[in-house]
Design an enzyme around this catalytic site. Structure first.
Site, PDB file in Angstrom:
ATOM      1  N   ASP A 203       1.445  -0.323  -1.914  1.00 49.54           N
ATOM      2  CA  ASP A 203       1.680  -1.078  -3.140  1.00 49.54           C
ATOM      3  C   ASP A 203       0.558  -0.769  -4.129  1.00 49.54           C
ATOM      4  O   ASP A 203      -0.307   0.052  -3.836  1.00 49.54           O
ATOM      5  CB  ASP A 203       1.741  -2.587  -2.841  1.00 49.54           C
ATOM      6  CG  ASP A 203       0.394  -3.150  -2.401  1.00 49.54           C
ATOM      7  OD1 ASP A 203      -0.580  -2.381  -2.252  1.00 49.54           O
ATOM      8  OD2 ASP A 203       0.305  -4.378  -2.216  1.00 49.54           O
ATOM      9  N   ASP A 205      -2.338  -2.806  -6.451  1.00 48.08           N
ATOM     10  CA  ASP A 205      -2.964  -4.115  -6.639  1.00 48.08           C
ATOM     11  C   ASP A 205      -3.811  -4.128  -7.915  1.00 48.08           C
ATOM     12  O   ASP A 205      -4.655  -3.253  -8.100  1.00 48.08           O
ATOM     13  CB  ASP A 205      -3.872  -4.435  -5.437  1.00 48.08           C
ATOM     14  CG  ASP A 205      -3.153  -4.281  -4.102  1.00 48.08           C
ATOM     15  OD1 ASP A 205      -2.301  -5.115  -3.798  1.00 48.08           O
ATOM     16  OD2 ASP A 205      -3.443  -3.299  -3.370  1.00 48.08           O
ATOM     17  N   ASP A 311       1.180  -5.979  -7.013  1.00 50.99           N
ATOM     18  CA  ASP A 311       0.601  -7.319  -6.961  1.00 50.99           C
ATOM     19  C   ASP A 311      -0.295  -7.507  -8.172  1.00 50.99           C
ATOM     20  O   ASP A 311      -1.201  -6.708  -8.400  1.00 50.99           O
ATOM     21  CB  ASP A 311      -0.273  -7.501  -5.702  1.00 50.99           C
ATOM     22  CG  ASP A 311       0.526  -7.984  -4.503  1.00 50.99           C
ATOM     23  OD1 ASP A 311       1.737  -8.237  -4.656  1.00 50.99           O
ATOM     24  OD2 ASP A 311      -0.077  -8.109  -3.430  1.00 50.99           O
TER      25      ASP A 311
HETATM   26  P1  DGT Z   1      -2.144  -0.289   1.022  1.00 50.77           P
HETATM   27  O1  DGT Z   1      -1.659  -1.086  -0.128  1.00 50.77           O
HETATM   28  O2  DGT Z   1      -1.329  -0.478   2.239  1.00 50.77           O
HETATM   29  O3  DGT Z   1      -2.320   1.138   0.691  1.00 50.77           O
HETATM   30  O4  DGT Z   1      -3.612  -0.810   1.438  1.00 50.77           O
HETATM   31  P2  DGT Z   1      -4.493  -1.920   0.771  1.00 50.77           P
HETATM   32  O5  DGT Z   1      -5.837  -1.843   1.365  1.00 50.77           O
HETATM   33  O6  DGT Z   1      -4.380  -1.859  -0.719  1.00 50.77           O
HETATM   34  O7  DGT Z   1      -3.872  -3.252   1.337  1.00 50.77           O
HETATM   35  P3  DGT Z   1      -3.122  -4.448   0.572  1.00 50.77           P
HETATM   36  O8  DGT Z   1      -2.435  -3.968  -0.638  1.00 50.77           O
HETATM   37  O9  DGT Z   1      -2.288  -5.140   1.591  1.00 50.77           O
HETATM   38  O10 DGT Z   1      -4.250  -5.467   0.172  1.00 50.77           O
HETATM   39  C1  DGT Z   1      -5.410  -5.091  -0.537  1.00 50.77           C
HETATM   40  C2  DGT Z   1      -6.507  -5.985  -0.178  1.00 50.77           C
HETATM   41  O11 DGT Z   1      -6.305  -7.242  -0.782  1.00 50.77           O
HETATM   42  C3  DGT Z   1      -6.569  -6.248   1.310  1.00 50.77           C
HETATM   43  O12 DGT Z   1      -7.531  -5.437   1.912  1.00 50.77           O
HETATM   44  C4  DGT Z   1      -6.946  -7.679   1.426  1.00 50.77           C
HETATM   45  C5  DGT Z   1      -6.575  -8.262   0.117  1.00 50.77           C
HETATM   46  N1  DGT Z   1      -5.415  -9.155   0.173  1.00 50.77           N
HETATM   47  C6  DGT Z   1      -4.124  -8.850   0.329  1.00 50.77           C
HETATM   48  N2  DGT Z   1      -3.367  -9.944   0.315  1.00 50.77           N
HETATM   49  C7  DGT Z   1      -4.206 -10.974   0.157  1.00 50.77           C
HETATM   50  C8  DGT Z   1      -4.064 -12.379   0.054  1.00 50.77           C
HETATM   51  O13 DGT Z   1      -2.971 -12.941   0.141  1.00 50.77           O
HETATM   52  N3  DGT Z   1      -5.202 -13.089  -0.112  1.00 50.77           N
HETATM   53  C9  DGT Z   1      -6.424 -12.501  -0.208  1.00 50.77           C
HETATM   54  N4  DGT Z   1      -7.512 -13.237  -0.371  1.00 50.77           N
HETATM   55  N5  DGT Z   1      -6.593 -11.210  -0.128  1.00 50.77           N
HETATM   56  C10 DGT Z   1      -5.509 -10.462   0.059  1.00 50.77           C
HETATM   57 MG    MG Z   2      -2.540  -2.187  -1.710  1.00 46.08          MG
END
Ligand code: DGT
Ligand code: MG
Length: 387
Positions: A203, A205, A311
């Site tokens: 996704d 962010d 997001d």
């Molecule tokens: P991806 O999108 O799968 O390539 O990998 P990321 O690291 O971007 O993971 P993602 O998009 O699920 O979330 C980014 C970061 O944001 C994750 O490391 C922790 C934080 N995060 C995600 N959802 C929530 C939430 O509901 N609350 C809080 N406090 N942090 C969140």
């Molecule tokens: Mg992400």
């Protein structure tokens, strides 16, 4: 005298937030295997998930490839189970437990079903027990789906295709335009995996703030309306900010749950160079389809638009550093930061604030460096938070 082999013994700290974890590392064969076991544990909702995640994370931080069990001496977080799997792979090239998981009907079905936006492990498990294996089974099962799940099924293929950095930047431009149109001076920042240097993600962010505290209030509905008016949103659900309600009357910050105004959305990203002008077939295809909102319409090898999970999070300026640190990830790095804060420093860290239980007060920070300093940790830049 014979040259002595260099003993590749490295010592690493026990918390992932004390280690530098680059994106590219030397032990992908081992970490991929451990991550399958983490996923398997997650699908059956057992504790093994974080154990396997921590073990994989330690191997990601090693400056060399593990070639024998001696290389693991002195490393933290490698329990008996992880060591057994690593030993098997070093000796036989693969682990039977991992192979069995990958080939099991349950693992494959749970992977496919949890891959639906809006479907968690509990729902997927219930469906699996009812005999459903794939999103198409769900669609034809007659189950009542909520709006999120309906969108998840409708855009399943697109949402399971990795989002590239170029696509993330294209969406960033759109969000920037939207934000500046409704609140001049507001700022948007790309967070999540892309801020850590990942070339792709599941996704995109974004954090949105305004340097004048309070100006950000009420921003999200306006941004969403701007985007909707231009047909750029295929789906969106906004949760309002509930941070103040939760803190009222209690000295401690609520918990790690995020309470920002947040919009989970699916963007419709137009693919430059693949529009109907360049591909007259696309216009014909559009006329032929009565429901043009189903999936990205492929035109030959390319498509004219793609559904992308985005997001959006709005944060007051005073909480911005905490939100930035909290949303940059990785997920394990975040969990370890909070564990470090609680267990080693008697502090409570969230994406809103840092509370010091000994001093009984909140510690302010205007940048990530100050938060690491408050926590007594060496600053780790985003590209080394890939724990
Ligand atoms: P991806 O999108 O799968 O390539 O990998 P990321 O690291 O971007 O993971 P993602 O998009 O699920 O979330 C980014 C970061 O944001 C994750 O490391 C922790 C934080 N995060 C995600 N959802 C929530 C939430 O509901 N609350 C809080 N406090 N942090 C969140
Ligand atoms: Mg992400």
């Amino acid at each position: 005298a014979e040259p002595r082999p260099i003993a590749m013994v490295t010592t690493l700290n026990g918390y992932a937030c004390q280690r530098r974890t680059p994106l590219q590392h030397h032990n992908a064969v081992l970490t991929d295997a451990l991550l399958v076991l983490a996923e398997k544990a997650e699908f059956s909702e057992n504790e093994g998930r974080s154990v396997a995640l921590r073990a994989a994370s330690v191997l990601k931080a090693l400056p060399h490839t593990v070639i024998n069990m001696e290389n693991l001496q002195g490393l933290p977080c490698l329990g008996e189970h992880s060591q057994r799997v690593i030993k098997e792979i070093l000796e036989d090239g693969k682990s039977r437990e991992v192979e069995a998981a990958l080939h099991s009907e349950q693992y494959q079905a749970m992977k496919a079903l949890t891959g639906i936006f809006g479907v968690g492990v509990k729902t997927a498990d219930r469906w699996f027990r009812e005999g459903l294996r794939h999103p198409s089974d769900v669609a034809s099962s007659g189950h009542r789906l909520n709006h999120t799940q309906q969108a998840g099924i409708q855009h399943y293929d697109d949402l399971n295709m990795p989002v590239t950095k170029a696509e993330a930047d294209a969406i960033g431009q759109i969000v920037k335009e939207a934000v500046q149109a409704v609140l001049p001076g507001a700022e948007i920042i790309l967070t999540g995996g892309f801020r850590r240097g990942k070339p792709t993600g599941h996704d995109v962010d974004f954090l949105i703030t305004h340097p004048e505290e309070g100006k950000e209030e009420g921003l999200m509905p306006k941004v969403v309306s701007w985007l909707e008016a231009r047909g750029l949103l295929l789906y969106q659900k906004t949760n309002r900010n509930s941070y103040l309600e939760a803190t009222e009357g209690s000295a401690r910050p609520p918990n790690n749950m995020d309470r920002f105004e947040r919009s989970f959305s699916i963007f419709r990203l137009d693919m430059p160079g693949a529009g109907p002008e360049r591909h007259p077939q696309a216009a014909l295809l559009e006329q032929a389809q009565d429901d043009s909102s189903v999936g990205g319409r492929r035109v030959g090898e390319s498509w004219d638009w793609k559904a992308v999970r985005v997001d959006l999070v709005v944060t007051p300026f005073s909480q911005f550093a905490f939100a930035l640190l909290g949303w940059t990830g990785s997920q394990l790095f975040e969990r370890e930061l909070r564990r470090w804060a609680g267990q080693e420093k008697h502090m409570s860290l969230s994406s809103h604030a840092l509370y010091d239980s000994k001093q009984k007060r909140y510690l302010r920070a205007s940048c990530e460096e100050e938060i690491f300093a408050h926590l007594g940790l060496e600053f780790i830049p985003p590209c080394e938070r890939n724990a």
